[in-house]
Motif scaffolding. Structure first.
Motif, PDB file in Angstrom:
ATOM      1  N   GLY A  28       0.990  -1.381   0.015  1.00 40.52           N
ATOM      2  CA  GLY A  28       0.143  -0.056  -0.020  1.00 40.52           C
ATOM      3  C   GLY A  28       0.777   1.266  -0.027  1.00 40.52           C
ATOM      4  O   GLY A  28       0.492   2.306   0.536  1.00 40.52           O
ATOM      5  N   GLY A  29       1.919   1.124  -0.627  1.00 38.49           N
ATOM      6  CA  GLY A  29       3.020   2.737  -0.754  1.00 38.49           C
ATOM      7  C   GLY A  29       3.810   2.555   0.642  1.00 38.49           C
ATOM      8  O   GLY A  29       4.399   3.665   0.630  1.00 38.49           O
ATOM      9  N   SER A  30       3.615   1.530   1.826  1.00 33.16           N
ATOM     10  CA  SER A  30       4.379   1.859   2.886  1.00 33.16           C
ATOM     11  C   SER A  30       5.378   0.796   2.940  1.00 33.16           C
ATOM     12  O   SER A  30       5.264  -0.441   2.346  1.00 33.16           O
ATOM     13  CB  SER A  30       3.538   1.794   3.990  1.00 33.16           C
ATOM     14  N   LEU A  31       6.620   1.025   3.648  1.00 29.77           N
ATOM     15  CA  LEU A  31       7.579  -0.113   3.854  1.00 29.77           C
ATOM     16  C   LEU A  31       7.260  -0.675   5.466  1.00 29.77           C
ATOM     17  O   LEU A  31       7.217   0.320   6.237  1.00 29.77           O
ATOM     18  CB  LEU A  31       8.913   0.725   3.523  1.00 29.77           C
ATOM     19  N   TYR A  32       7.335  -1.751   5.369  1.00 28.89           N
ATOM     20  CA  TYR A  32       7.216  -2.471   6.758  1.00 28.89           C
ATOM     21  C   TYR A  32       8.567  -3.118   7.350  1.00 28.89           C
ATOM     22  O   TYR A  32       9.172  -3.939   6.058  1.00 28.89           O
ATOM     23  CB  TYR A  32       6.199  -3.243   6.775  1.00 28.89           C
ATOM     24  N   CYS A  33       9.159  -3.013   8.173  1.00 27.57           N
ATOM     25  CA  CYS A  33      10.354  -3.608   8.735  1.00 27.57           C
ATOM     26  C   CYS A  33      10.311  -4.383  10.111  1.00 27.57           C
ATOM     27  O   CYS A  33       9.349  -4.005  10.763  1.00 27.57           O
ATOM     28  CB  CYS A  33      11.603  -2.716   8.507  1.00 27.57           C
ATOM     29  N   ALA A  34      11.138  -5.408  10.114  1.00 24.21           N
ATOM     30  CA  ALA A  34      11.397  -6.122  11.460  1.00 24.21           C
ATOM     31  C   ALA A  34      12.517  -6.644  11.603  1.00 24.21           C
ATOM     32  O   ALA A  34      13.102  -7.229  10.761  1.00 24.21           O
ATOM     33  CB  ALA A  34       9.978  -7.115  11.826  1.00 24.21           C
ATOM     34  N   HIS A  35      13.082  -6.568  12.916  1.00 27.37           N
ATOM     35  CA  HIS A  35      14.170  -7.353  13.136  1.00 27.37           C
ATOM     36  C   HIS A  35      13.856  -8.356  14.066  1.00 27.37           C
ATOM     37  O   HIS A  35      13.095  -8.341  15.060  1.00 27.37           O
ATOM     38  CB  HIS A  35      15.095  -6.299  14.180  1.00 27.37           C
ATOM     39  N   VAL A  36      14.098  -9.531  13.552  1.00 23.48           N
ATOM     40  CA  VAL A  36      13.601 -10.858  14.081  1.00 23.48           C
ATOM     41  C   VAL A  36      14.689 -11.617  15.190  1.00 23.48           C
ATOM     42  O   VAL A  36      15.762 -11.787  14.196  1.00 23.48           O
ATOM     43  CB  VAL A  36      12.958 -11.654  13.095  1.00 23.48           C
TER      44      VAL A  36
END
Length: 88
Positions: A28-36
């Motif tokens: 949706g035009g957004s960047l999602y990130c996670a440090h796992v």
């Protein structure tokens, strides 16, 4: 997994990958990130190494952010990943 939606006001930094992985997805035009990190995850061995963790995230039916439309994530992990390799 739940990703953090990054905007112009957010920055995410990680150091070398030891037993963790960094995941990214666009939705949706957004960047999602996670440090796992595997430590403390119910039903998983806390001492999972980085290669095993990245392999699990890239496995069938895994590796998506629940809050980013279920889009498969790109993974940067120690010894394994799915992120595009830039030219040069």
């Amino acid at each position: 997994m739940t990703g953090i939606e990054l905007s112009g006001n957010h920055i995410m930094v990680t150091t070398q990958f030891t037993g963790c992985a960094f995941c990214m997805a666009e939705h949706g035009g957004s960047l999602y990130c996670a440090h796992v990190s595997p430590a403390g995850v119910h039903g998983m061995t806390p001492n999972t190494d980085g290669l095993t963790l990245a392999t699990r995230i890239l496995g069938p039916g895994a590796g998506a952010f629940g809050n980013a439309g279920g889009v498969a994530v790109r993974v940067y992990g120690r010894g394994r990943g799915s992120a595009p390799i830039p030219a040069g």
